[in-house]
Motif scaffolding. Sequence first.
Motif, PDB file in Angstrom:
ATOM      1  N   VAL A  69       0.841  -1.195   0.000  1.00 18.42           N
ATOM      2  CA  VAL A  69       0.000   0.000   0.000  1.00 18.42           C
ATOM      3  C   VAL A  69       0.880   1.250   0.000  1.00 18.42           C
ATOM      4  N   ALA A  70       1.957   1.235   0.773  1.00 18.38           N
ATOM      5  CA  ALA A  70       2.887   2.364   0.777  1.00 18.38           C
ATOM      6  C   ALA A  70       3.546   2.522  -0.592  1.00 18.38           C
ATOM      7  N   GLY A  73       1.066   4.130  -2.853  1.00 16.93           N
ATOM      8  CA  GLY A  73       0.970   5.561  -2.555  1.00 16.93           C
ATOM      9  C   GLY A  73       2.147   6.335  -3.121  1.00 16.93           C
ATOM     10  N   ALA A  74       3.344   5.771  -2.992  1.00 16.87           N
ATOM     11  CA  ALA A  74       4.526   6.429  -3.552  1.00 16.87           C
ATOM     12  C   ALA A  74       4.443   6.500  -5.075  1.00 16.87           C
ATOM     13  N   ALA A  76       1.676   6.682  -6.782  1.00 22.10           N
ATOM     14  CA  ALA A  76       0.673   7.699  -7.094  1.00 22.10           C
ATOM     15  C   ALA A  76       1.271   9.098  -7.001  1.00 22.10           C
ATOM     16  N   VAL A  77       2.091   9.317  -5.983  1.00 23.53           N
ATOM     17  CA  VAL A  77       2.749  10.628  -5.845  1.00 23.53           C
ATOM     18  C   VAL A  77       3.690  10.864  -7.021  1.00 23.53           C
ATOM     19  N   THR A  95      10.174   1.987  -2.156  1.00 23.07           N
ATOM     20  CA  THR A  95       9.361   2.323  -0.981  1.00 23.07           C
ATOM     21  C   THR A  95       8.864   1.065  -0.278  1.00 23.07           C
TER      22      THR A  95
END
Length: 102
Positions: A69-70, A73-74, A76-77, A95
């Motif tokens: 999940v992290a 998220g990374a 997506a950023v 990540t």
Amino acid sequence: MIWVAIGVCALGCYLLKLAGVSIPPGVLERPLVQRIADLLPIALLAALIAVQVFSSGGSQPGLTVDARVAGLGAAAVALVLRAPFLMVVITAAVTAALIRLA
């Protein structure tokens, strides 16, 4: 028995391709059909990502929140920052690896 299953699957794939080729061009030129054809791969890719990131992978069904999940998220950023695709993949992998290492 396995060869029967392989034959049935092969026949099903052939019939599916034949159905796609047999659609009249007038149907494919409709704006709604073109819009759906444009958005369908995005929806399928999002569903595959969600299954791979949030599934537990074991016999227990349910959502799992871990390093993946992290990584998502990374990624997506990185996408919002308009990074190249290879950099997005590397960012997500690093990540997730760092979170698992910690």
